[in-house]
Each structure stands twice: as C-alpha cells, then as structure tokens.
Design an enzyme around this catalytic site. Structure first.
Site, PDB file in Angstrom:
ATOM      1  N   SER A   1       0.841  -1.198   0.000  1.00 37.32           N
ATOM      2  CA  SER A   1       0.000   0.000   0.000  1.00 37.32           C
ATOM      3  C   SER A   1       0.877   1.249   0.000  1.00 37.32           C
ATOM      4  CB  SER A   1      -0.915   0.006   1.228  1.00 37.32           C
ATOM      5  OG  SER A   1      -0.174   0.305   2.392  1.00 37.32           O
TER       6      SER A   1
ATOM      7  N   SER B   1       0.743   3.757   2.216  1.00 36.68           N
ATOM      8  CA  SER B   1       0.666   4.452   3.503  1.00 36.68           C
ATOM      9  C   SER B   1       2.004   5.006   3.970  1.00 36.68           C
ATOM     10  CB  SER B   1       0.096   3.517   4.570  1.00 36.68           C
ATOM     11  OG  SER B   1       1.009   2.467   4.857  1.00 36.68           O
TER      12      SER B   1
ATOM     13  N   LYS C   1       4.945   0.843   9.694  1.00 40.99           N
ATOM     14  CA  LYS C   1       4.707   2.253  10.006  1.00 40.99           C
ATOM     15  C   LYS C   1       5.972   2.811  10.662  1.00 40.99           C
ATOM     16  CE  LYS C   1       0.364   1.720   8.819  1.00 40.99           C
ATOM     17  NZ  LYS C   1      -0.150   2.264   7.541  1.00 40.99           N
TER      18      LYS C   1
ATOM     19  N   SER D   1      -3.233   6.844   5.646  1.00 40.28           N
ATOM     20  CA  SER D   1      -2.572   5.785   6.406  1.00 40.28           C
ATOM     21  C   SER D   1      -3.483   5.304   7.519  1.00 40.28           C
ATOM     22  CB  SER D   1      -1.256   6.296   7.008  1.00 40.28           C
ATOM     23  OG  SER D   1      -0.690   5.332   7.871  1.00 40.28           O
TER      24      SER D   1
END
Length: 267
Positions: free
Chosen positions: A87, A89, A144, A228
């Site tokens: 993704s 994010s 993250k 995100s």
C-alpha cells in the site's frame, strides 16, 4: 497462510526423517548388505549393492532439503526477512511494490510462530520504520514509523504532530511533487532525525486528542499522513507484536520487470 509455521513444520519433518535414517534405517540397510554378502561366495555385483543401500525417496528428499530449509529458517527468523510493500501508507519513504529487508534481531531475538522474545538486544527508537503484526489481526503485517515511545504524550491536530506538548518541527520541500501532485512534500524531524512526509492541503485529515502511550507499547504513523491506517485509528502496538526494523529497499516490482534502480537505505 502462515509461512513461518509451514517452514517450521517442513524443517521438523525433514529433520526427523533424516535423524531416523541416520540412527535406524541406514544401519539396517548396511546389516542387510552384510548378510547378503556373507550368503554368497562370489560377492555381490554393483547393481545389487546399490539396490540394498538405496535410500527410500522420503529419506533422499529429507537429506537434500533439510540443511537448506534449516538455513532459511534461521536466517528468516533471527537475522533478516524480506517483505513487499502492498500500500501507499508509507509514501514517499516507501512506494507500492518496494521489496524491503527487515532486521529481525534489532529488537531482540524471537522464536518463530510463537513470537516469544528469547534474547533482548534493543528496543524501537523514535523514527524507526517498524514492521509489526496488526493488533486486531495478528496474521497481517503492518509497516509504520515509530512516533510515540512508552510514556509519551502524543497529539495530532491540524496536520501538526505534537509529542509531549511540543510540535514536531517540519518544513515544506515542494508543493505538488511529480509523484504526488495533490500533496505537499515536507521534511519532518523526529529527535532531530529527518524524514519526508506527505500532507494533503485539501483534506482536513484525522484529528487526534492527546493520548499517553502505555508502557510496553508504541504509537505508529504512516508517512503518507492523510492516507494511512495507523495508531490514530486503532491504537498502539504492543511490544509482543513487533517483527523487526526495516532498513533497506532491495528491489522494486509493481508491474513488468523487476527494477533494482531504487535500492536504498530506509530513513
């Protein structure tokens, strides 16, 4: 599919077969050969000897694959593991299709499958790009940036991040960069260490009142701040869910042929 579990089972099965052959089946084949040789005065021809000593196919496969599987298990579980970014994010730091390497020992050695930490080496630091198992669905891995440490007070309002009451410094680098024409490209400083983020000036984005990060937990956010799914929505990451620290991109492959022009360290 839990690849770690499949790998552990494959190592266990091939190792058991290999061990049984070494301590039981192989000596038995040799005893049968010795009996056959004493039963004839002319000696056994080579095809007969090979037939009596021939390993069954499970043993042959186990002997060939066990060392390889064991090395893969050790490297993947305790040293480094590859992941693919699915993704956007973490843009602009990581793009969709980036293949990354994750340091598995940076935050301590953990047993595969059960994820129990058996050796403390270090802990996450603010600004690290961390891979972890999603708290609500442990079979899914997330990536993250570590924003809040245990005991930190974290707030996010008006696209400004605050830690312990202080705004995190950032500066504008470019309006509407080519790879994200609707975004602002900014440089943010966590503990004076810079990294780039995206903000969408047309979207108010999420607002988060101040929270205190519990002990043994970490607050994480994606660098693509308005796109995100991170701790602002589902909470903090328990220490037990940590997988490792992402440190390098080694390949990019989202369409067509793989590319190695994006090889770089992750900041």
């Amino acid at each position: 599919m839990d690849f770690s579990l499949l790998l552990v089972l494959a190592v266990a099965v091939s190792g058991i077969v290999y061990l049984l052959d070494a301590v039981w089946w192989r000596p038995k084949r040799r005893r049968q050969l010795a009996i056959a040789e004493t039963a004839t005065t002319e000696g056994l021809d080579e095809p007969t000897r090979e037939k009596l000593l021939k390993e069954p196919w499970p043993v042959d496969y186990s002997r060939s694959f066990f060392p390889v599987l064991l090395v893969v298990l050790v490297v993947r579980s305790f040293i480094v593991e590859p992941f693919q970014i699915p993704s956007g994010s973490m843009r602009p730091t990581l793009e969709i299709g980036d293949f990354i390497l994750v340091n598995k020992y940076a935050y301590g050695l953990r047993l595969p499958v059960v994820h129990t930490r058996i050796l403390e080496v270090g802990d996450p630091e603010r600004g690290d790009v961390m891979v972890f198992r999603f708290p609500d669905q442990p079979s899914v891995n997330f990536i993250k940036r570590v924003i809040g440490m245990p005991g930190d007070r974290v707030r996010y309002e008006g696209k400004q991040l605050y830690i312990n009451g202080e705004p995190v410094p950032k500066q504008l680098l470019e309006e509407g960069p080519p790879l994200a024409p609707r975004e602002l490209l900014l440089e943010e400083f966590l503990d004076e260490t810079p990294h780039n983020i995206y903000n969408n000036p047309r979207d108010p984005g999420p607002q988060m009142r101040e929270i205190v990060v519990p002990e043994g937990h970490y607050f994480t956010m994606g660098d693509n701040r308005d796109h995100s799914n991170d701790s602002r929505y589902w909470g903090v990451v328990p220490e037990a869910n940590i997988v490792g620290r992402a440190f390098a991109v080694w390949m990019h492959w989202d369409d067509g042929l793989p590319s190695f022009t994006s090889v770089r360290r992750i900041q």
